[in-house]
Design a protein around this motif. Sequence first.
Motif, PDB file in Angstrom:
ATOM      1  N   VAL A 163       0.922  -1.271  -0.061  1.00 27.63           N
ATOM      2  CA  VAL A 163       0.122   0.097  -0.190  1.00 27.63           C
ATOM      3  C   VAL A 163       0.917   1.371  -0.096  1.00 27.63           C
ATOM      4  CG1 VAL A 163      -1.700   1.283   1.296  1.00 27.63           C
ATOM      5  CG2 VAL A 163      -1.745  -1.124   1.251  1.00 27.63           C
ATOM      6  N   PRO A 164       0.620   2.111  -0.907  1.00 29.54           N
ATOM      7  CA  PRO A 164       1.229   3.415  -0.860  1.00 29.54           C
ATOM      8  C   PRO A 164       1.434   4.247   0.480  1.00 29.54           C
ATOM      9  CG  PRO A 164       0.155   3.271  -2.870  1.00 29.54           C
ATOM     10  CD  PRO A 164      -0.245   2.217  -2.159  1.00 29.54           C
ATOM     11  N   LEU A 165       2.416   4.502   0.946  1.00 32.50           N
ATOM     12  CA  LEU A 165       2.703   5.116   2.256  1.00 32.50           C
ATOM     13  C   LEU A 165       3.613   6.368   2.040  1.00 32.50           C
ATOM     14  CD1 LEU A 165       3.433   2.898   5.591  1.00 32.50           C
ATOM     15  CD2 LEU A 165       4.260   5.247   5.180  1.00 32.50           C
ATOM     16  N   ALA A 166       2.974   7.478   2.769  1.00 31.24           N
ATOM     17  CA  ALA A 166       3.712   8.723   2.848  1.00 31.24           C
ATOM     18  C   ALA A 166       3.636   9.418   4.382  1.00 31.24           C
ATOM     19  CB  ALA A 166       3.146   9.705   1.874  1.00 31.24           C
ATOM     20  N   VAL A 167       4.742   9.858   4.578  1.00 30.61           N
ATOM     21  CA  VAL A 167       4.949  10.297   6.192  1.00 30.61           C
ATOM     22  C   VAL A 167       5.410  11.774   5.838  1.00 30.61           C
ATOM     23  CG1 VAL A 167       6.160  10.081   8.348  1.00 30.61           C
ATOM     24  CG2 VAL A 167       5.674   8.063   6.825  1.00 30.61           C
ATOM     25  N   ALA A 168       4.963  12.511   6.790  1.00 28.54           N
ATOM     26  CA  ALA A 168       5.269  14.163   7.088  1.00 28.54           C
ATOM     27  C   ALA A 168       5.956  13.948   8.575  1.00 28.54           C
ATOM     28  CB  ALA A 168       3.992  14.935   7.184  1.00 28.54           C
ATOM     29  N   LEU A 169       7.212  14.597   8.400  1.00 30.49           N
ATOM     30  CA  LEU A 169       7.775  14.374   9.780  1.00 30.49           C
ATOM     31  C   LEU A 169       8.249  16.030  10.227  1.00 30.49           C
ATOM     32  CD1 LEU A 169      10.580  11.575   9.197  1.00 30.49           C
ATOM     33  CD2 LEU A 169       8.434  11.653  10.365  1.00 30.49           C
ATOM     34  N   ASP A 170       8.515  16.232  11.383  1.00 31.06           N
ATOM     35  CA  ASP A 170       8.950  17.365  12.226  1.00 31.06           C
ATOM     36  C   ASP A 170      10.753  17.805  11.552  1.00 31.06           C
ATOM     37  OD1 ASP A 170      10.489  19.073  14.138  1.00 31.06           O
ATOM     38  OD2 ASP A 170       8.324  19.148  14.674  1.00 31.06           O
ATOM     39  N   LEU A 171      11.065  18.913  11.329  1.00 34.26           N
ATOM     40  CA  LEU A 171      12.277  19.085  11.151  1.00 34.26           C
ATOM     41  C   LEU A 171      13.395  18.655  12.181  1.00 34.26           C
ATOM     42  CD1 LEU A 171      13.748  22.811   9.943  1.00 34.26           C
ATOM     43  CD2 LEU A 171      14.295  21.536  12.072  1.00 34.26           C
ATOM     44  N   HIS A 172      12.745  18.460  13.150  1.00 36.02           N
ATOM     45  CA  HIS A 172      13.759  17.933  14.490  1.00 36.02           C
ATOM     46  C   HIS A 172      13.632  16.337  14.456  1.00 36.02           C
ATOM     47  CE1 HIS A 172      13.485  22.258  15.588  1.00 36.02           C
ATOM     48  NE2 HIS A 172      14.876  22.029  15.666  1.00 36.02           N
ATOM     49  N   GLY A 173      13.268  15.717  13.426  1.00 39.44           N
ATOM     50  CA  GLY A 173      12.987  14.208  13.497  1.00 39.44           C
ATOM     51  C   GLY A 173      14.561  13.487  13.533  1.00 39.44           C
ATOM     52  N   ASN A 174      14.633  12.626  14.374  1.00 40.56           N
ATOM     53  CA  ASN A 174      15.975  11.751  14.126  1.00 40.56           C
ATOM     54  C   ASN A 174      15.569  10.531  13.522  1.00 40.56           C
ATOM     55  OD1 ASN A 174      17.351  13.311  16.180  1.00 40.56           O
ATOM     56  ND2 ASN A 174      16.367  12.323  17.918  1.00 40.56           N
ATOM     57  N   VAL A 175      15.643  10.671  12.052  1.00 41.70           N
ATOM     58  CA  VAL A 175      15.371   9.847  11.017  1.00 41.70           C
ATOM     59  C   VAL A 175      16.412   8.623  11.240  1.00 41.70           C
ATOM     60  CG1 VAL A 175      15.074   9.360   8.553  1.00 41.70           C
ATOM     61  CG2 VAL A 175      14.548  11.532   9.529  1.00 41.70           C
ATOM     62  N   THR A 176      15.655   7.257  11.104  1.00 36.28           N
ATOM     63  CA  THR A 176      16.435   6.187  11.057  1.00 36.28           C
ATOM     64  C   THR A 176      16.259   5.225   9.729  1.00 36.28           C
ATOM     65  OG1 THR A 176      14.441   4.975  11.994  1.00 36.28           O
ATOM     66  CG2 THR A 176      15.743   6.061  13.420  1.00 36.28           C
ATOM     67  N   ALA A 177      17.088   4.130   9.801  1.00 33.06           N
ATOM     68  CA  ALA A 177      16.988   3.468   8.662  1.00 33.06           C
ATOM     69  C   ALA A 177      15.678   2.614   8.415  1.00 33.06           C
ATOM     70  CB  ALA A 177      18.087   2.452   8.558  1.00 33.06           C
ATOM     71  N   ALA A 178      14.940   2.263   9.493  1.00 36.00           N
ATOM     72  CA  ALA A 178      13.722   1.637   9.499  1.00 36.00           C
ATOM     73  C   ALA A 178      12.425   2.489   9.061  1.00 36.00           C
ATOM     74  CB  ALA A 178      13.252   1.125  11.056  1.00 36.00           C
ATOM     75  N   MET A 179      12.504   3.816   9.559  1.00 34.96           N
ATOM     76  CA  MET A 179      11.674   4.719   8.674  1.00 34.96           C
ATOM     77  C   MET A 179      11.786   4.994   7.250  1.00 34.96           C
ATOM     78  SD  MET A 179      11.840   8.244  11.199  1.00 34.96           S
ATOM     79  CE  MET A 179      12.088   7.876  13.000  1.00 34.96           C
ATOM     80  N   VAL A 180      13.022   5.112   6.717  1.00 37.02           N
ATOM     81  CA  VAL A 180      13.199   5.184   5.401  1.00 37.02           C
ATOM     82  C   VAL A 180      12.766   3.853   4.495  1.00 37.02           C
ATOM     83  CG1 VAL A 180      15.160   5.656   3.636  1.00 37.02           C
ATOM     84  CG2 VAL A 180      14.953   7.032   5.813  1.00 37.02           C
ATOM     85  N   SER A 181      13.197   2.829   5.147  1.00 35.14           N
ATOM     86  CA  SER A 181      12.910   1.362   4.305  1.00 35.14           C
ATOM     87  C   SER A 181      11.467   0.893   4.432  1.00 35.14           C
ATOM     88  CB  SER A 181      13.436   0.283   5.072  1.00 35.14           C
ATOM     89  OG  SER A 181      13.278   0.164   6.293  1.00 35.14           O
ATOM     90  N   ALA A 182      10.550   1.854   5.204  1.00 37.38           N
ATOM     91  CA  ALA A 182       9.229   1.292   5.335  1.00 37.38           C
ATOM     92  C   ALA A 182       8.348   2.388   4.251  1.00 37.38           C
ATOM     93  CB  ALA A 182       8.847   1.322   6.759  1.00 37.38           C
TER      94      ALA A 182
END
Length: 501
Positions: free
Chosen positions: A136-155
């Motif tokens: 299922v196509p999935l998009a995420v909006a995040l805060d500028l202060h997010g600690n982005v992780t590999a798990a977020m990007v891969s999903a």
Amino acid sequence: MTMRVVLARMNHETNTFSPVATNLAAFGPDGPTFGDAALAEARGTRTGLGAFIAACEARGCDVRVAVNGTANPSGPVDDDAYERMAGAIVDAVARAIADGGCDAILLDLHGAMVTRSLEDGEGELLRRVRALAPRVPLAVALDLHGNVTAAMVSAADVIVGFKTYPHVDMFETGAHAARLLFDAIDGRSRPALAWAQLPLLSHTLMSGTTTPGAMQRAVDRARALEAEGLLAVTVFAGFSLADIRDAGMSVVVVAEGDAAVAQRAADALARDILAERDGFVFAGEPLAASIAQARRLRTEGTGGAGPVLLLDHGDNVMSGGSCDTMAVLAECRRQGLTGIAAGPICDPEAVGAAVASGVGATVSLAVGNKVPLGLPDAAPPLPIEGRVRALTDGRFRITGPIYTGQLANMGRTAVVDAGDATLVLTERPMEPLDLGVFTSAGVDPTRYAYLILKSRMYCRPVFAPLASAIVLCDSRGITSSDYSLFRFRRVRRPIHPLDRL
């Protein structure tokens, strides 16, 4: 056929050093809302979720809002609160699939949520959603202060973050993420995602985008790359007061169809940022010097009309502050400043005493410094004698550009006039992001010489236009920029400026 779309908002910036508890009730004026109540609450707000709803309804989608929950930054989220909200999102996807199919998922997250059991709350949520709905196509909006992780990007198929701090582009970020996802669904694009993580803990005070500096230059470059054809480029300042492996700055790029193009752009921008790494490090000054400067600005008239803003960034509510440190007011009194308004100051005990005494009563209170921070040089509560000027329920509707349209709840609120200072005391921590923190309690902030605000940036869109000057004040609270106050144990090393790179 009508598209069936699941939306949700689950926002929390976790300060792992903060003792302020984060339970389910913290995620809204009366806790988070779910289902139809969440849809009604978020519709028309200038938030990422508000933008998702607008985009979906413009397409005639079957909109299903799982949860609308956002909490002030504070300590790790209670596991049961996380499971209630994350579970609602997963259940909403499962129900959509059972009803005939889930066509898209749009999530308004922060990117720096830590729970008592999880370092990466968003990554775990996305993992669960992907396990249930792998295609299922999935998009995420995040805060500028997010600690982005590999798990977020891969999903995720699409990740877009704010480009402003103070964050006045929440709606625009949500609209951007939704547009990219619907373009992909309609066959107009093929988003490819890439991520570059930097060995850099930026200071929050150096992540502002409204003044010249390293962060502004990085964001300007991100905008230029989008203008040159990339679908989305976000510079994530990260949130450094989260002692987790992946805390710190990163770059996320969405390119058209080619992950290699996205990765090259992310890596190049990351290299540029790292070359300016000292531009993301804040050097403060002693509190006594800051207050002396504020007094000079006021007495010499060099700051112009309006109050001097004393920004207590060591107790910044929107970074997990206790909202009850009294060092700035105590130093103002020591140096003889008068005409002060301070607030909101979270002290349920003092509010209770004021309520019991009633409007017009003279009260003797011990205010603030009651939340144990585990930091050196803890001070006792500050003695305050004054008249109870007003009592309110602490509720107001936000009209400023951040969280516009949302209901704010400071809890029961008392205004105490101590002569040299007027204090707005509340039962709940509240960032002064709107004039309503004062005006809802009958206090006109423009009538004072000095305003003590527990804020770094969020106050600026509404208070800076009223002010004659802004002075940064470090109360050495739990959101101090002095990293030596904190014991970092989990963040990856080496990392600047804990380790000089």
